[in-house]
Design an enzyme around this catalytic site. Structure first.
Site, short mmCIF file in Angstrom:
data_model
loop_
_atom_site.label_atom_id
_atom_site.label_comp_id
_atom_site.label_asym_id
_atom_site.label_seq_id
_atom_site.Cartn_x
_atom_site.Cartn_y
_atom_site.Cartn_z
N ASP A 98 0.86 -1.17 0.00
CA ASP A 98 0.00 0.00 0.00
C ASP A 98 0.90 1.23 0.00
O ASP A 98 1.66 1.45 0.95
CB ASP A 98 -0.85 -0.05 1.28
CG ASP A 98 -2.14 0.72 1.18
OD1 ASP A 98 -2.11 1.80 0.59
OD2 ASP A 98 -3.16 0.24 1.70
N ASP A 200 -2.90 4.98 -2.38
CA ASP A 200 -3.86 5.71 -1.55
C ASP A 200 -4.25 7.05 -2.21
O ASP A 200 -3.38 7.75 -2.74
CB ASP A 200 -3.17 5.99 -0.21
CG ASP A 200 -4.12 6.41 0.89
OD1 ASP A 200 -4.98 5.62 1.27
OD2 ASP A 200 -4.00 7.56 1.37
N GLU A 264 -6.76 4.12 -5.45
CA GLU A 264 -7.95 4.52 -4.70
C GLU A 264 -8.40 5.87 -5.22
O GLU A 264 -7.68 6.86 -5.14
CB GLU A 264 -7.64 4.63 -3.20
CG GLU A 264 -8.91 4.88 -2.40
CD GLU A 264 -8.67 5.43 -1.00
OE1 GLU A 264 -9.53 5.24 -0.14
OE2 GLU A 264 -7.62 6.06 -0.77
N HIS A 328 -10.93 -1.48 4.96
CA HIS A 328 -10.68 -1.01 6.32
C HIS A 328 -11.33 0.33 6.62
O HIS A 328 -11.20 0.83 7.74
CB HIS A 328 -9.17 -0.94 6.53
CG HIS A 328 -8.55 0.04 5.58
ND1 HIS A 328 -8.49 -0.16 4.22
CD2 HIS A 328 -7.98 1.25 5.79
CE1 HIS A 328 -7.93 0.87 3.64
NE2 HIS A 328 -7.60 1.74 4.57
N ASP A 329 -11.96 0.95 5.63
CA ASP A 329 -12.62 2.25 5.85
C ASP A 329 -14.14 2.13 5.91
O ASP A 329 -14.81 3.14 6.16
CB ASP A 329 -12.28 3.22 4.70
CG ASP A 329 -10.80 3.59 4.67
OD1 ASP A 329 -10.17 3.59 5.74
OD2 ASP A 329 -10.29 3.85 3.56
C1 NOJ Z 1 -7.57 6.27 2.46
C2 NOJ Z 1 -7.24 5.13 3.38
O1 NOJ Z 1 -7.91 3.98 2.94
C3 NOJ Z 1 -7.67 5.56 4.77
O2 NOJ Z 1 -7.63 4.50 5.68
C4 NOJ Z 1 -6.78 6.70 5.20
O3 NOJ Z 1 -7.23 7.18 6.45
C5 NOJ Z 1 -6.81 7.84 4.18
N1 NOJ Z 1 -6.73 7.39 2.82
C6 NOJ Z 1 -5.66 8.77 4.39
O4 NOJ Z 1 -4.46 8.15 3.98
#
Ligand code: NOJ
Length: 526
Positions: A98, A200, A264, A328-329
């Protein structure tokens, strides 16, 4: 054309803190992951994506990197990493890391230098600006984690920009040295043999050159809506120049053979927003721009079908689809739609055309764990009350204390259902969620129509989504019932059910009776 591994395969996301602890400190680690590779291979996966494993003060649990080319000591060291990578490759699996290039940790030496003086050579590696005449921040941008996107720095008397926490200053990609430094970090891992990166917030890496104020969001209501949505992020994300930057990053991957770049991008149900990130043959961008639509659409057959049809239609000729059910979000799928529909959802993403992403624990039917606010660790939970801790809890391996995850004190509490929902118990139950995933993954792997075939949806009764996958004259029909009442449909010919979400039928049919919450894969036999 033969499929690339990242097109044919299924990717599994591991949240390293929560996967397996090898040394009893309550945190997962690289040796822990290595000890579970046989399980992952047995499950039927092709690639593992690890959320960040680099040194970090963990203000945002690893998404605040203080060194791009080393390992967070509690997770292990570079030797442990090489051992893990070799063990992954030995099992014919792939390893994806990542990359968090939009921002570093405020403890990264680049930032420490940058903030030390206005004429430091790294000053321009971050985005520094003067206060407005009244002392307020340079513009109205808001951090995703609450409060302004700017923090005042006493030492040099300027504000610096951070899209997320103040501990996560944004890098300045208008500076070529920054691009080079990140490209070199990517090379460091690709040379070591890593098979790719998930990148990311890739669409936010370039900001408006003039840093203009974002316009007010006309739909936002104070007290009702998340305060961070007050302004539309017109100038702070998805800026025109970001595509050039992504093309440059992609060229770093092209220096190596067979590596994948996953990006992402915005959470959107507009397929053209996603497909705009593939680039072109001459100027390729992201191999797999994340498609998060299934996380956002209402869980209704019609909504899902019309999205999939539109997405398929808007993919560029060589663009390969992907589907995500959890990460994870986001709230876990079993919590959002219930465990019966979670099986339907699994059948959906594992039989659609495109790379499926599975979040660790989904294969067991893990759900969000209730975490009382005073135990929140996630800054988004602490600042905004929207904690992501519930979906980041430890994996359930067996029914021993702490589900076999750790012999110490786990960093987050475990779900109380672990004595029943765990790998060992579910492997012993032929119709468990785990055995369902295992069977489905095997079916996808060994059925070319499912991993490589064409897709077409067919008309079907309300509440159902039905489509056909076809390859070399073999046709499979997938019929999914999103309702909790039975639905009947006529097949375009005869067929044999080869898998049901209920795991209890294998009948030959012409008329298909779907039970409540049932999905089936039917082999069409003319
Ligand atoms: C996206 C990530 O998936 C998340 O977990 C993170 O808090 C933010 N980007 C900032 O890097």
């Amino acid at each position: 054309m033969a499929q690339a591994w990242w097109q044919r395969g299924v990717v599994y996301q591991i949240y390293p803190r929560s996967f397996m602890d090898s040394n009893g400190d309550g945190l997962g680690d690289l040796r822990g992951i290595a000890s579970k590779l046989d399980y992952l291979k047995w499950l039927g996966l092709d690639a593992l994506w690890l959320s960040p494993i680099f040194p970090s003060p963990m203000a945002d649990f690893g998404y605040d990197v203080s060194n791009y080319v080393d390992i967070y000591p509690p997770f292990g060291n570079l030797d442990d990493f090489d051992h893990l990578l070799a063990a992954v490759h030995q099992r014919d699996l792939k390893l994806i890391l990542d990359l968090v290039p939009n921002h570093t940790s405020n403890h990264h030496e680049w930032f420490i230098e940058s903030r030390s003086s206005r004429d430091n050579p790294k000053r321009d590696w971050y985005i520094w600006r003067d206060a407005q005449p009244d002392g307020s921040p340079p513009n109205n941008w808001l951090s995703y984690f609450g409060g302004p996107s700017w923090t005042w720095d006493e030492t040099t008397g300027q504000y610096y920009l951070h899209s997320f926490l103040a501990e996560q200053p944004d890098l300045n990609y208008r500076n070529p040295e920054v691009k080079k430094a990140i490209a070199d970090s990517i090379r460091f891992w690709l040379k070591r043999g890593v098979d790719g990166f998930r990148v990311d917030v890739i669409d936010r890496m370039i900001k408006d050159e003039q840093l203009r104020d974002n316009p007010l969001n006309p739909d936002w209501v104070e007290g009702r809506d998340n305060p961070t949505w007050k302004y539309l992020r017109v100038y702070s994300e998805n800026q025109p120049g970001v595509h050039d930057l992504i093309q440059e990053l992609r060229q770093v991957f092209e220096e190596f053979k067979d590596r994948v770049m996953i990006g992402e991008i915005a959470y959107s149900t507009d397929p053209t927003l996603i497909t705009g990130f593939y680039g072109t043959d001459e100027a390729p961008e992201i191999h797999l721009p994340f498609n998060f639509a299934l996380l956002m659409l209402p869980w209704q057959a019609e909504a899902v079908r019309s999205f999939v049809d539109l997405y398929e239609a808007s993919l560029p000729a060589d663009g390969w689809a992907n589907y995500v059910l959890g990460n994870h979000d986001q709230m876990r799928i079993g919590t959002r739609i219930g465990l019966e529909q979670a099986r339907v959802a699994a059948m959906l993403i594992l039989t659609l055309r495109g790379t499926p992403f599975i979040y660790y624990g989904e294969e067991l039917g893990l759900r969000d764990v209730d975490i009382p606010p005073h135990l929140y660790q996630d800054p988004q939970g602490i600042n905004l009350g929207i904690s992501r801790d519930p979906q980041r809890t430890p994996m359930h391996w067996d029914n021993s204390p702490n589900a076999g995850f750790t012999t110490g004190e786990p960093w987050l509490p475990l779900s109380p259902d672990y004595p029943v929902l765990n790998v060992v118990s579910e492997q012993a139950d032929p119709t468990s969620m785990l055995m369902f995933y295992h069977t489905l993954l095997g079916l996808r792997r060994y059925t070319p129509a499912l991993h490589a075939g064409s897709y077409r949806s067919v008309e079907s009764p309300e509440g159902t989504f039905v489509y056909v996958r076809e390859h070399a004259g073999k046709q499979y029909l997938i019929a999914l019932n999103f309702w909790n009442v039975g639905r009947a449909l006529t097949l375009p010919g005869r067929g044999k059910v080869i898998l049901s979400t209920h795991m209890d039928r294998g009948d030959a049919v012409a008329e298909l009776h779907l039970r409540a919450n049932e999905g089936v894969v039917v082999e069409l036999i003319g």
